[in-house]
Scaffold this motif. Structure first.
Motif, PDB file in Angstrom:
ATOM      1  N   PRO A 365       6.414 -15.751   6.150  1.00  0.00           N
ATOM      2  CA  PRO A 365       7.325 -14.709   6.389  1.00  0.00           C
ATOM      3  C   PRO A 365       6.467 -13.408   7.115  1.00  0.00           C
ATOM      4  O   PRO A 365       6.993 -12.454   7.460  1.00  0.00           O
ATOM      5  CB  PRO A 365       7.970 -14.088   5.054  1.00  0.00           C
ATOM      6  CG  PRO A 365       6.865 -14.573   4.169  1.00  0.00           C
ATOM      7  CD  PRO A 365       6.253 -15.853   4.839  1.00  0.00           C
ATOM      8  N   VAL A 366       5.354 -13.585   7.265  1.00  0.00           N
ATOM      9  CA  VAL A 366       4.171 -12.690   7.768  1.00  0.00           C
ATOM     10  C   VAL A 366       3.200 -13.374   8.601  1.00  0.00           C
ATOM     11  O   VAL A 366       2.706 -14.780   8.094  1.00  0.00           O
ATOM     12  CB  VAL A 366       3.822 -11.742   6.731  1.00  0.00           C
ATOM     13  CG1 VAL A 366       2.982 -12.505   5.569  1.00  0.00           C
ATOM     14  CG2 VAL A 366       2.904 -10.716   7.538  1.00  0.00           C
ATOM     15  N   SER A 367       2.742 -13.102   9.780  1.00  0.00           N
ATOM     16  CA  SER A 367       1.985 -14.015  10.339  1.00  0.00           C
ATOM     17  C   SER A 367       0.603 -14.120  10.001  1.00  0.00           C
ATOM     18  O   SER A 367       0.271 -13.247   9.095  1.00  0.00           O
ATOM     19  CB  SER A 367       1.893 -13.508  12.079  1.00  0.00           C
ATOM     20  OG  SER A 367       1.280 -12.180  12.063  1.00  0.00           O
ATOM     21  N   ARG A 368      -0.210 -15.105  10.474  1.00  0.00           N
ATOM     22  CA  ARG A 368      -1.452 -15.248   9.910  1.00  0.00           C
ATOM     23  C   ARG A 368      -2.354 -13.911  10.552  1.00  0.00           C
ATOM     24  O   ARG A 368      -3.236 -13.706   9.705  1.00  0.00           O
ATOM     25  CB  ARG A 368      -2.043 -16.619  10.712  1.00  0.00           C
ATOM     26  CG  ARG A 368      -3.374 -16.930  10.377  1.00  0.00           C
ATOM     27  CD  ARG A 368      -3.706 -18.256  11.431  1.00  0.00           C
ATOM     28  NE  ARG A 368      -5.155 -18.703  10.897  1.00  0.00           N
ATOM     29  CZ  ARG A 368      -6.223 -18.402  11.548  1.00  0.00           C
ATOM     30  NH1 ARG A 368      -6.335 -17.588  12.586  1.00  0.00           N
ATOM     31  NH2 ARG A 368      -7.375 -18.735  11.140  1.00  0.00           N
ATOM     32  N   GLU A 369      -2.147 -13.683  11.676  1.00  0.00           N
ATOM     33  CA  GLU A 369      -2.902 -12.499  12.190  1.00  0.00           C
ATOM     34  C   GLU A 369      -2.727 -11.355  11.294  1.00  0.00           C
ATOM     35  O   GLU A 369      -3.573 -10.369  11.118  1.00  0.00           O
ATOM     36  CB  GLU A 369      -2.550 -12.348  13.619  1.00  0.00           C
ATOM     37  CG  GLU A 369      -2.640 -13.117  14.668  1.00  0.00           C
ATOM     38  CD  GLU A 369      -2.125 -14.525  14.427  1.00  0.00           C
ATOM     39  OE1 GLU A 369      -2.626 -15.611  14.632  1.00  0.00           O
ATOM     40  OE2 GLU A 369      -1.012 -14.572  13.743  1.00  0.00           O
ATOM     41  N   MET A 370      -1.646 -11.009  10.752  1.00  0.00           N
ATOM     42  CA  MET A 370      -0.991  -9.587   9.958  1.00  0.00           C
ATOM     43  C   MET A 370      -1.799 -10.005   8.503  1.00  0.00           C
ATOM     44  O   MET A 370      -2.283  -9.015   8.085  1.00  0.00           O
ATOM     45  CB  MET A 370       0.190  -9.398   9.902  1.00  0.00           C
ATOM     46  CG  MET A 370       0.867  -9.128  10.991  1.00  0.00           C
ATOM     47  SD  MET A 370       0.157  -7.428  11.901  1.00  0.00           S
ATOM     48  CE  MET A 370       0.721  -6.274  10.798  1.00  0.00           C
ATOM     49  N   LEU A 371      -1.906 -10.909   8.007  1.00  0.00           N
ATOM     50  CA  LEU A 371      -2.513 -11.264   6.925  1.00  0.00           C
ATOM     51  C   LEU A 371      -4.033 -11.089   7.077  1.00  0.00           C
ATOM     52  O   LEU A 371      -4.693 -10.378   6.191  1.00  0.00           O
ATOM     53  CB  LEU A 371      -2.361 -12.683   6.506  1.00  0.00           C
ATOM     54  CG  LEU A 371      -0.901 -13.173   5.936  1.00  0.00           C
ATOM     55  CD1 LEU A 371      -0.931 -14.784   5.882  1.00  0.00           C
ATOM     56  CD2 LEU A 371      -0.493 -12.572   4.689  1.00  0.00           C
ATOM     57  N   LEU A 372      -4.673 -11.530   7.968  1.00  0.00           N
ATOM     58  CA  LEU A 372      -6.034 -11.137   8.378  1.00  0.00           C
ATOM     59  C   LEU A 372      -6.447  -9.689   8.322  1.00  0.00           C
ATOM     60  O   LEU A 372      -7.225  -9.252   7.878  1.00  0.00           O
ATOM     61  CB  LEU A 372      -6.674 -12.043   9.504  1.00  0.00           C
ATOM     62  CG  LEU A 372      -6.563 -13.529   9.232  1.00  0.00           C
ATOM     63  CD1 LEU A 372      -7.058 -14.225  10.821  1.00  0.00           C
ATOM     64  CD2 LEU A 372      -7.714 -13.879   8.226  1.00  0.00           C
ATOM     65  N   ASN A 373      -5.348  -9.101   9.170  1.00  0.00           N
ATOM     66  CA  ASN A 373      -5.398  -7.621   9.275  1.00  0.00           C
ATOM     67  C   ASN A 373      -5.336  -6.787   8.024  1.00  0.00           C
ATOM     68  O   ASN A 373      -6.344  -6.008   7.637  1.00  0.00           O
ATOM     69  CB  ASN A 373      -4.418  -7.058  10.019  1.00  0.00           C
ATOM     70  CG  ASN A 373      -4.597  -7.061  11.531  1.00  0.00           C
ATOM     71  OD1 ASN A 373      -5.575  -7.495  12.001  1.00  0.00           O
ATOM     72  ND2 ASN A 373      -3.510  -7.428  12.450  1.00  0.00           N
ATOM     73  N   TYR A 374      -4.477  -7.284   7.082  1.00  0.00           N
ATOM     74  CA  TYR A 374      -4.427  -6.806   5.498  1.00  0.00           C
ATOM     75  C   TYR A 374      -5.811  -6.849   4.905  1.00  0.00           C
ATOM     76  O   TYR A 374      -6.444  -5.983   4.445  1.00  0.00           O
ATOM     77  CB  TYR A 374      -3.388  -7.294   4.826  1.00  0.00           C
ATOM     78  CG  TYR A 374      -3.116  -6.915   3.600  1.00  0.00           C
ATOM     79  CD1 TYR A 374      -2.231  -5.851   3.490  1.00  0.00           C
ATOM     80  CD2 TYR A 374      -3.798  -7.270   2.395  1.00  0.00           C
ATOM     81  CE1 TYR A 374      -1.942  -5.343   2.079  1.00  0.00           C
ATOM     82  CE2 TYR A 374      -3.820  -6.376   1.179  1.00  0.00           C
ATOM     83  CZ  TYR A 374      -3.039  -5.430   1.014  1.00  0.00           C
ATOM     84  OH  TYR A 374      -2.525  -4.859  -0.170  1.00  0.00           O
ATOM     85  N   VAL A 375      -6.507  -8.001   4.940  1.00  0.00           N
ATOM     86  CA  VAL A 375      -7.598  -8.133   4.141  1.00  0.00           C
ATOM     87  C   VAL A 375      -8.692  -7.505   4.870  1.00  0.00           C
ATOM     88  O   VAL A 375      -9.694  -6.900   4.173  1.00  0.00           O
ATOM     89  CB  VAL A 375      -7.934  -9.923   4.194  1.00  0.00           C
ATOM     90  CG1 VAL A 375      -9.407 -10.097   3.581  1.00  0.00           C
ATOM     91  CG2 VAL A 375      -6.905 -10.495   3.412  1.00  0.00           C
ATOM     92  N   ALA A 376      -8.899  -7.493   6.193  1.00  0.00           N
ATOM     93  CA  ALA A 376      -9.892  -6.869   6.927  1.00  0.00           C
ATOM     94  C   ALA A 376      -9.842  -5.190   6.578  1.00  0.00           C
ATOM     95  O   ALA A 376     -10.868  -4.826   6.321  1.00  0.00           O
ATOM     96  CB  ALA A 376      -9.684  -6.961   8.518  1.00  0.00           C
ATOM     97  N   GLN A 377      -8.794  -4.693   6.491  1.00  0.00           N
ATOM     98  CA  GLN A 377      -8.635  -3.250   6.534  1.00  0.00           C
ATOM     99  C   GLN A 377      -8.682  -2.849   4.955  1.00  0.00           C
ATOM    100  O   GLN A 377      -9.300  -1.936   4.432  1.00  0.00           O
ATOM    101  CB  GLN A 377      -7.069  -2.787   6.685  1.00  0.00           C
ATOM    102  CG  GLN A 377      -7.314  -2.728   8.432  1.00  0.00           C
ATOM    103  CD  GLN A 377      -5.752  -2.625   8.705  1.00  0.00           C
ATOM    104  OE1 GLN A 377      -5.376  -3.220   9.881  1.00  0.00           O
ATOM    105  NE2 GLN A 377      -4.977  -2.092   7.995  1.00  0.00           N
ATOM    106  N   ASN A 378      -7.855  -3.581   3.999  1.00  0.00           N
ATOM    107  CA  ASN A 378      -7.659  -3.372   2.679  1.00  0.00           C
ATOM    108  C   ASN A 378      -8.713  -3.871   1.732  1.00  0.00           C
ATOM    109  O   ASN A 378      -9.296  -3.230   0.561  1.00  0.00           O
ATOM    110  CB  ASN A 378      -6.376  -3.424   2.023  1.00  0.00           C
ATOM    111  CG  ASN A 378      -5.304  -2.747   3.059  1.00  0.00           C
ATOM    112  OD1 ASN A 378      -4.927  -1.804   2.557  1.00  0.00           O
ATOM    113  ND2 ASN A 378      -4.658  -3.558   3.743  1.00  0.00           N
TER     114      ASN A 378
END
Length: 386
Positions: A365-378
């Protein structure tokens, strides 16, 4: 219970769900998908057995357990080759949002039906232009009298044809500041002004996807989830983390199914006077896939445990679990196809069909790229990239 050791009750739940799912299996699922039908019989039986309502409080007809139990249900159905793709939507998002943030009237109206399988609700978030960017959502609801008027479009909404209502993300005005804000609305698909069209999909799935149009749809006051003072971030925390967890479990279940099929074939198929499984070039990739799948499952279990116990770090682990499960499941399916050789892409093998299913895990329900963005930022504290 901790996320390394399941209780006897959780172990029994796994066995019970696996037994029910095993009576249907992949052949049943594929036949339903080809006919353009849903797995209604499985859904209804799962509801009667209490599996759909494991995480719903007992006072609303559920079993009073948690998201850990719900991810067990999701994983075991997928592991049997009969994945309930709609489970992370109705039982994980919509039900948990209403449990944690709905009004008492909304809880009593919807939760008992979710628990026994007699009611379904889908989740409509992506606009045609905005995609995953919630700040570009164009669907809008305005106040009119005691109710609301909703207009806009949504894309790739699951099972609209089977649902009693949609939980729709739309913008509106904050009642105090007058500034734009997002909110959730419960919208039955048979209301005047609602229209929807099935989208042809290039995968084997028994659950359809739809584009939906809302044209001046009038909603009552209680169409707003949780009331005017409920912040959308609380609604999303309530529903999106459980969705990630149960979808991750769905992915690992499909990975298990693929590996099991491949191992059986590698054990039975004999070439050059020995079985396929005796060749390291085939055995090692399967072993590696199994290891990665088990690591992903531990992450899923940890995320579910954090949610049920109200611990910090849930968002980080839920996103990691979703990412790890998709990676592991896709690789497991790919290596299973390779074990079968050319037969891997036949319908009979089962693993080619699973590959097309599990590939969705990199997108929803969320793309691979947005998951990586979350981990990179948070997690890593890196500068926001978008």
């Amino acid at each position: 219970m901790d996320f390394f050791h399941e209780t006897p009750g959780q172990q029994q739940l796994r066995k019970s769900v696996a037994a029910l799912a095993g009576r249907y299996g992949l052949e049943y699922y594929v036949d339903k998908a080809k006919r353009g039908e849903d797995t209604t019989e499985v859904w209804e039986e799962a509801g009667r057995e209490g599996f759909l309502g494991v995480s719903i409080p007992k006072e609303y007809g559920g079993q009073g357990a948690g998201i850990y139990e719900l991810q067990i249900v999701s994983e075991e159905f997928a592991a049997a080759g009969c994945p309930l793709l709609f489970l992370p939507v109705s039982a994980a998002i919509c039900a948990t949002v209403l449990v944690r943030s709905g009004t008492e009237e909304q809880k009593r109206r919807w939760l008992p039906g979710f628990a026994d399988g007699s009611a379904r609700m889908t989740f409509a978030v992506s606009d045609p232009a905005g995609g995953s960017n919630l700040h570009r959502i164009a669907a809008h609801a305005r106040r009119e009298g005691d109710g609301w008027v909703l207009s806009g479009r949504k894309v790739l909404v699951s099972a609209v044809d089977l649902c009693d209502a949609m939980m729709v993300v739309a913008t509106t005005e904050d009642p105090v500041t007058g500034k734009p804000r997002m909110a959730l609305f419960i919208v039955p698909p048979d209301l005047p002004g609602v229209s929807y069209e099935r989208v042809p999909m290039a995968l084997t799935a028994a659950t359809g996807q739809f584009d939906v149009v809302f044209d001046e749809v009038r909603l009552p006051a209680d169409g707003l989830v949780g009331g005017d003072t409920t912040a959308l971030r609380h609604l999303f925390t309530s529903g999106l983390n459980p969705e990630r967890i149960t979808f991750a479990a769905w992915s690992t279940g499909l990975g298990r199914f693929a590996i099991d099929r491949a191992v059986r074939y590698a054990t039975e198929r004999s070439v050059w006077n020995t079985t396929l499984g005796a060749h390291q070039g085939l055995a090692h990739p399967l072993a590696e896939a199994k290891i990665n799948l088990e690591l992903a499952r531990m992450c899923v279990h940890k995320a579910a445990w954090l949610y049920d116990n109200g611990q910090d770090g849930l968002g980080e682990v839920a996103n990691m679990a979703k990412f790890a499960a998709a990676e592991a499941a896709i690789k497991a399916a790919d290596r299973a196809v390779q074990i079968f050789g050319g037969h891997g892409m036949t319908e009979h093998s089962g693993v080619g069909i699973v590959y097309s299913m599990v590939r969705v895990a990199h997108l929803a329900p969320v793309s691979r790229e947005m998951l990586l963005n979350y981990v990179a930022q948070n997690t890593l504290g890196l500068e926001k990239s978008y």
